[in-house]
Motif scaffolding. Structure first.
Motif, short mmCIF file in Angstrom:
data_model
loop_
_atom_site.label_atom_id
_atom_site.label_comp_id
_atom_site.label_asym_id
_atom_site.label_seq_id
_atom_site.Cartn_x
_atom_site.Cartn_y
_atom_site.Cartn_z
N VAL A 229 -22.71 -12.10 34.92
CA VAL A 229 -23.35 -13.07 34.13
C VAL A 229 -22.45 -14.15 33.65
CG1 VAL A 229 -24.43 -13.43 31.98
CG2 VAL A 229 -24.82 -11.41 33.40
N ASP A 230 -22.57 -15.50 33.82
CA ASP A 230 -21.76 -16.47 33.58
C ASP A 230 -22.02 -17.16 32.20
OD1 ASP A 230 -20.22 -16.78 36.07
OD2 ASP A 230 -22.34 -16.82 36.74
N ILE A 231 -23.20 -17.21 31.39
CA ILE A 231 -23.44 -17.71 30.48
C ILE A 231 -24.32 -16.84 29.55
CG2 ILE A 231 -24.62 -19.90 29.52
CD1 ILE A 231 -24.11 -21.14 32.15
N LEU A 232 -24.25 -16.81 28.48
CA LEU A 232 -24.94 -15.84 27.46
C LEU A 232 -25.51 -17.25 26.67
CD1 LEU A 232 -26.25 -13.67 25.84
CD2 LEU A 232 -24.04 -13.33 24.82
N TRP A 233 -26.74 -17.39 26.50
CA TRP A 233 -27.44 -18.81 26.08
C TRP A 233 -28.25 -18.24 24.94
CZ3 TRP A 233 -31.51 -22.00 24.96
CH2 TRP A 233 -31.08 -23.74 25.38
N LEU A 234 -27.60 -18.49 23.65
CA LEU A 234 -28.37 -17.63 22.49
C LEU A 234 -29.15 -18.87 21.76
CD1 LEU A 234 -25.32 -15.47 21.01
CD2 LEU A 234 -27.31 -14.88 22.44
#
Length: 475
Positions: A229-234
């Protein structure tokens, strides 16, 4: 065409308030995050997907559960009169959600053909329904109560991430910090009154701690069992320390202190996924590694990494008969965003059957045709002053002395004038000008810092170009 032009003008002329609020961007200290951010910035074009049981009704994602009197929170249909009846019926959609046409490889093929390079998928929206096999709640697509749970591909987040990873897409997990289904966020003892937690966490710290643990554990699951996983988009920026809010804002007056402990979450997530980009959107500071102007385009470059997230249709989630933007509109948006140094994250909402509207595939196919000719001016580019002149928008290749001038068209068919004059620094050093997609010599001259390009008469009307004419300027 007046309506289309007006829409694009509105999108471009508006500088998003969220972008204006980020006056204190904090560059991540982690060198692995810095490296991944640079890689992400070169990708320019990504796919966003909002999907959940709400697609069965064709209503706005989650927001009809929110007891605020806003245009996007209105309840529709036979259950709309009474809030609790509606909420029960909404949450009961779990028992009929059965997207048997789900085929992520079909999405990957279309997105890749269109020139998209990364994907952000809604693993959980504000309604709390998990589109992954979480162990923290039964309100999920793999619940035995959901008929799709018996499908071997029922863990759709895992299937989507796997399919896109195989084609070298950068992978992003959208995750809502608020959870309106969790008893630790909306405690049934009190009725919810707005989007915020419905009890005071300071007064009930044990209950809030359980919500923090719940959130931490769910994000931990996504970071552990779903590949790279490259991006944790909260999302859900109101879940934040109250000290980080503007004391003059309406949100400040309504909200409790909702400190979710981002330092702990980010440290855990990056331990499991080194170099992870964290996007705690609208919450300025070290955990908002890039900003996310929504449905709008800043009218000038921002001084930090950013992407505009924009719907292909009018809605984020599936709506029957939604009106989709034309290929010309989407290409124009992409060019304008990239000319300002940003990325375009284009949203498509899958339907209840697990597939996209055929119109979405058609748009992606046409965008792909355009990208095959013009993509070299999009990828690995940077903004270059003066950024635009009239309908001309500029980019610069990061690795060579090459500029691109995109002449946007009001129609799919490109028509060109006899001459085009451009004003760029260092313009007297131009070595060659070519027109992408046209194998013809293009004449040019420089004078007093201006580059004048002469268009052959037969290319002015019959160039076979669509959406834009892109001039490649080597110097």
């Amino acid at each position: 065409m007046k309506k289309i032009s007006a829409l694009l003008l509105l999108l471009f002329a508006s500088t998003l308030l969220k972008a204006q609020e980020h006056e204190s961007y904090v560059k991540p200290a982690d060198t692995l995050v810095q490296k991944k951010l640079r890689q992400w910035q070169d990708l320019k074009f990504g796919l966003f997907m909002h999907w959940g049981p709400y697609s069965e009704w064709g209503v706005v994602e989650s927001w009809s559960l929110c007891p605020e009197d806003e245009g996007w929170t209105q309840r529709k249909g036979p259950y709309g009169a009474d809030y609790y009846t509606y909420k029960k019926a909404y949450e009961n959609l779990l028992t009929t959600f059965n997207p048997t046409n789900f085929n992520p490889e079909k999405w990957v093929k279309a997105a890749k053909s269109a020139g998209m390079k990364y994907v952000i998928f809604t693993t959980k929206h504000h309604d709390g329904f998990s589109m992954f096999d979480t162990k923290q709640t039964d309100y999920k697509i793999t619940s035995p109560r959901d008929p799709f749970s018996s499908n071997p591909r029922s863990n759709v987040t895992k299937e989507i991430f796997n399919a896109f990873s195989k084609e070298n897409f950068m992978i992003g997990a959208y995750f809502s910090k608020p959870d309106w289904h969790s008893e630790y966020y909306w405690w049934p003892y009190f009725p919810p009154t707005n989007r915020n937690v419905n009890y005071d966490p300071a007064k009930y710290p044990d209950r809030w701690q359980k919500f923090k643990d719940f959130t931490y554990n769910q994000i931990g699951e996504l970071m552990t069992g779903y590949g790279k996983v490259d991006i944790l988009w909260l999302d859900g920026g109101w879940v934040r320390p109250k000290s980080s809010m503007d004391s003059k804002s309406a949100e400040y007056k309504k909200a409790y202190d909702q400190n979710i402990d981002m330092p702990k979450i980010a440290a855990m997530a990056r331990e499991k996924q080194p170099g992870l980009i964290v996007v705690d959107r609208t919450v300025s500071g070290e955990y908002e590694n890039y900003t996310t102007p929504e449905q709008q385009v800043p009218n000038e470059p921002l001084d930090h990494p950013w992407e505009s997230c924009i719907t292909m249709g009018n809605s984020w989630s599936y709506v029957p008969g939604d009106h989709y933007k034309s290929t010309n509109q989407i290409v124009s948006l992409l060019v304008k965003i990239v000319s300002r140094g940003g990325n375009l994250l284009m949203n498509i909402g899958p339907g209840p059957d697990g597939d996209w509207d055929p119109v979405a595939y058609n748009r992606l196919s046409q965008i792909g045709d355009w990208m095959k000719i013009n993509g070299e001016g999009i990828y690995e580019s940077t903004a270059v002053a003066p950024y635009s002149e009239g309908n001309i928008f500029y980019t610069k290749n990061k690795k060579s002395n090459t500029l691109y001038a995109f002449s946007l068209s009001d129609n799919d068919k490109v028509k060109l004038p006899g001459t085009i004059t451009l004003h760029l620094k260092g313009i007297n050093k131009v070595k060659k000008v070519s027109l992408l997609g046209v194998d013809r010599k293009i004449k040019f001259s420089t004078n007093a810092g201006a580059l004048t390009i002469t268009i052959p008469a037969d290319l002015q009307q019959n160039n076979k170009l669509t959406q834009t004419a892109t001039f490649k300027i080597q110097y």
